[in-house]
Design a protein around this motif. Sequence first.
Motif, PDB file in Angstrom:
ATOM      1  N   ARG A 175       1.080  -1.211   0.077  1.00 25.53           N
ATOM      2  CA  ARG A 175       0.042   0.091   0.216  1.00 25.53           C
ATOM      3  C   ARG A 175       0.861   1.273   0.042  1.00 25.53           C
ATOM      4  O   ARG A 175       2.063   1.161   0.703  1.00 25.53           O
ATOM      5  CB  ARG A 175      -0.770   0.031   1.387  1.00 25.53           C
ATOM      6  N   THR A 221      -4.297   7.418  -0.712  1.00 25.37           N
ATOM      7  CA  THR A 221      -3.826   6.065  -0.598  1.00 25.37           C
ATOM      8  C   THR A 221      -3.997   4.997  -1.710  1.00 25.37           C
ATOM      9  O   THR A 221      -5.240   5.100  -2.279  1.00 25.37           O
ATOM     10  CB  THR A 221      -4.109   5.388   0.754  1.00 25.37           C
ATOM     11  N   TYR A 222      -3.341   4.390  -2.200  1.00 24.02           N
ATOM     12  CA  TYR A 222      -3.416   3.197  -3.238  1.00 24.02           C
ATOM     13  C   TYR A 222      -3.079   1.916  -2.621  1.00 24.02           C
ATOM     14  O   TYR A 222      -2.166   1.781  -1.999  1.00 24.02           O
ATOM     15  CB  TYR A 222      -2.485   3.527  -4.388  1.00 24.02           C
ATOM     16  N   ARG A 223      -4.095   0.945  -2.909  1.00 25.41           N
ATOM     17  CA  ARG A 223      -3.814  -0.289  -2.546  1.00 25.41           C
ATOM     18  C   ARG A 223      -3.316  -1.186  -3.621  1.00 25.41           C
ATOM     19  O   ARG A 223      -3.863  -1.151  -4.691  1.00 25.41           O
ATOM     20  CB  ARG A 223      -5.039  -0.872  -1.887  1.00 25.41           C
ATOM     21  N   ASP A 273      -2.768  -0.762  -9.011  1.00 28.83           N
ATOM     22  CA  ASP A 273      -3.709  -0.707  -7.901  1.00 28.83           C
ATOM     23  C   ASP A 273      -5.008  -1.253  -8.320  1.00 28.83           C
ATOM     24  O   ASP A 273      -5.542  -1.804  -9.222  1.00 28.83           O
ATOM     25  CB  ASP A 273      -3.913   0.922  -7.630  1.00 28.83           C
TER      26      ASP A 273
END
Lengths: 483, 258
Positions: free
Chosen positions: A413, A420-422, A453
């Motif tokens: 992450r 925020t990018y997963r 992502d």
Amino acid sequence: MRITAVNPLAAKQGLRIGQLLTDARALVSDLAVQDADPAADEKALEKLSRWCGRYTPWTTPCTEESGTDGVFLDITGCAHLFGGEQALLEDLRNRLAAWGIRARMAVADTAGAAWGAARFGRQALTVVPPRQHRDYVLPLPVSALRLEPETVEALHRMGLKTIRDLLALPRAPLVQRFGRTLARRLDQIFGKENEPINPQAPHVPYRAKQVLAEPILHTDHIAVAIGRLAQDLIRALNRDGQGARQLKLLLYRVDGYVSSLVVGTARPSNDPVHLARLFSEKLDRLASDFDAGFGIEVISLEALVTDPLPPAQLSHQTSDTSAGTRAAETPEFHQFLDRLSNRFGVAQVNFLEPRASHIPERAVAFVPAAEKQAEGGDWRARSYSEAGRPVMLLACAEPIEVIAEVPEGPPHRFQWRRVTYRVTQTTGPERIAPEWWRDKENANPRDYYCLQDEGGRRFWVYRDGFYKPDTPAPRWYMHGFFA
Amino acid sequence: MVSRRQIRADLQARIEAIEGHSHTLDGPENGAFSLGLPQLDERLPGQGLSAAALHEVAGADHRDMPSAFGFLLALVMRRLKALEGNGIVLWCRQSHGPHDFGWLYGPGLAAFGFVPDRLLMVTSPKPADVLWVLEEALRSRSLAAIVGEVGPALDLTATRRLQLAAEAIATPVFLLRPPHACDASAASTRWSIAAEQKPVQAWQNPRWQADLVRCRGGRPHHWFLEWDHATHCFSMAAALADRPAQPQLQDGLLQKTG
């Protein structure tokens, strides 16, 4: 045949200027003689005078009437740049000495006083303090006044040896007896008459000039005048088969102010309409900043740089927009490039060129379109073609906050620009080592990862260095984006 | 007795004439270029994207702007392919522009299938200058395609000017717009692009959700596209099977360069 110049060695043997050559040969039997070449001397002096432009732009070789063996420099406001007048003279002497030129020089408030002090002063280097030139020149011989030899001789016959003697006499009879020149020289040496230094103008081979009957104010009118001048200039250029690469426009205002504009072209051009448009666009952009004052009275257009024009095929086709003719080599394209480059600056109009480097940001160079010559290098030959490179690259890699499952592993992450990018998928790492021949010694190798992502967006990030015990954790950076 | 169908065709023709855009003129020989996928072409008037028109491409979301970049680039490459690879592409942007994802990257473009030598990049100081560059580029008649990155504020007049100039000179102009720029525009087509999950096996080929939001003389439609960088062709992609995302490290990819 008479001697026009002697070197120090010959002078020591008793030779002097003006002596008959036969007399000189009688004194020194093995005398080496060279023919005098006044034209070459003049040229050399002019060259020296131009070189003196390093001290001040106002330089000129002495004219006919002040003897052809010197150079005038107007160093008003320039001496402090060289550490004062004395230091300037010393610097000048040393540089000349390095070329084998022995020189006498003087600084004084007036050109006349400096001329006299340089030739008749006691030292080779003379600095006459400010406002003391009068006292300094009084004991100098009358020859220090830049007079004709006949006048000097006549003065000597009357027993007038020094400038002080002359001053003691009433002025009117002096003028009557010796002419206006003597009085003028006296005024010049004491600064009663102004004696400006006319600097040498740089050589401009092509120039068109228009003196306007009435001063003009509007940029529209100026543009019309530029159009006419461009035609005149191109006519002169065409005679020599030249095309303009750089042009300078000078606008002389009624109140004496001169503004100038310079435009350049990527290729030599002889299209007056195109060149005139480059200027009028610049004028348009100045718009409110452009101040014509009470009007422009003289406009001059100069070609600063010209190049031979390549022979052109006169086409009988009109410009065609069909697919086949969209080559980049059309004159329209180059004119378009010129206009872009002149409007935004050469550095803002670029082509890409590959460079041999593994460091991503060094693998490409922005080459100004004006300087691009031929087709660029081979993009495919590089090792990166299979490794995968992003379509967009940030000019400066931006730090990101990363959470990884294992310290050495790819991010799980990350946070970039407060979002925020997963990460769902990862490829990598691709390790790129620093270039030891260019980077600092402590530069870190980078491990590049391609991350995807949840939304399928792909990012190119790297870790700067390794995880090592007892050192701070390496930083992560966002560097590029895939399509 | 005139049939209903005929009346409708007549009326349609008259409307098109008023709009200044006649589809009967369009077609492969008259400027429309194929996107290389029948499902795409048949939805567009003229069986392809009109070369004499203004097209807008936007990201579905701010984060999707790189995908919009890629899709726009793909359209430009289709155009170049129609010209057999000839011509220069002008790409103009504002310095400190609205889409700050860096500049186009040469090696990446090469990997995407685009020859970077064909790209002329112009950075202009002001937004209004971008429009000036686009218009002047059209007027120079020497470019294969013209791309401008413009901000959210763009009025109908500006796009109308570009559209008319593009029609007159038969060169496509592409505008890269920020997401949700829903102001009135005279553009022929507007696309909204979102990134889509890619399988690791076909990592190089980007996939997009392409939304034709508006299309003059056509209808909005939605495609799930994949771009093949080797053949410069779009293809219909199939969605990935629904399964938990798996972050994985590919073995054997660790390579050392430099």
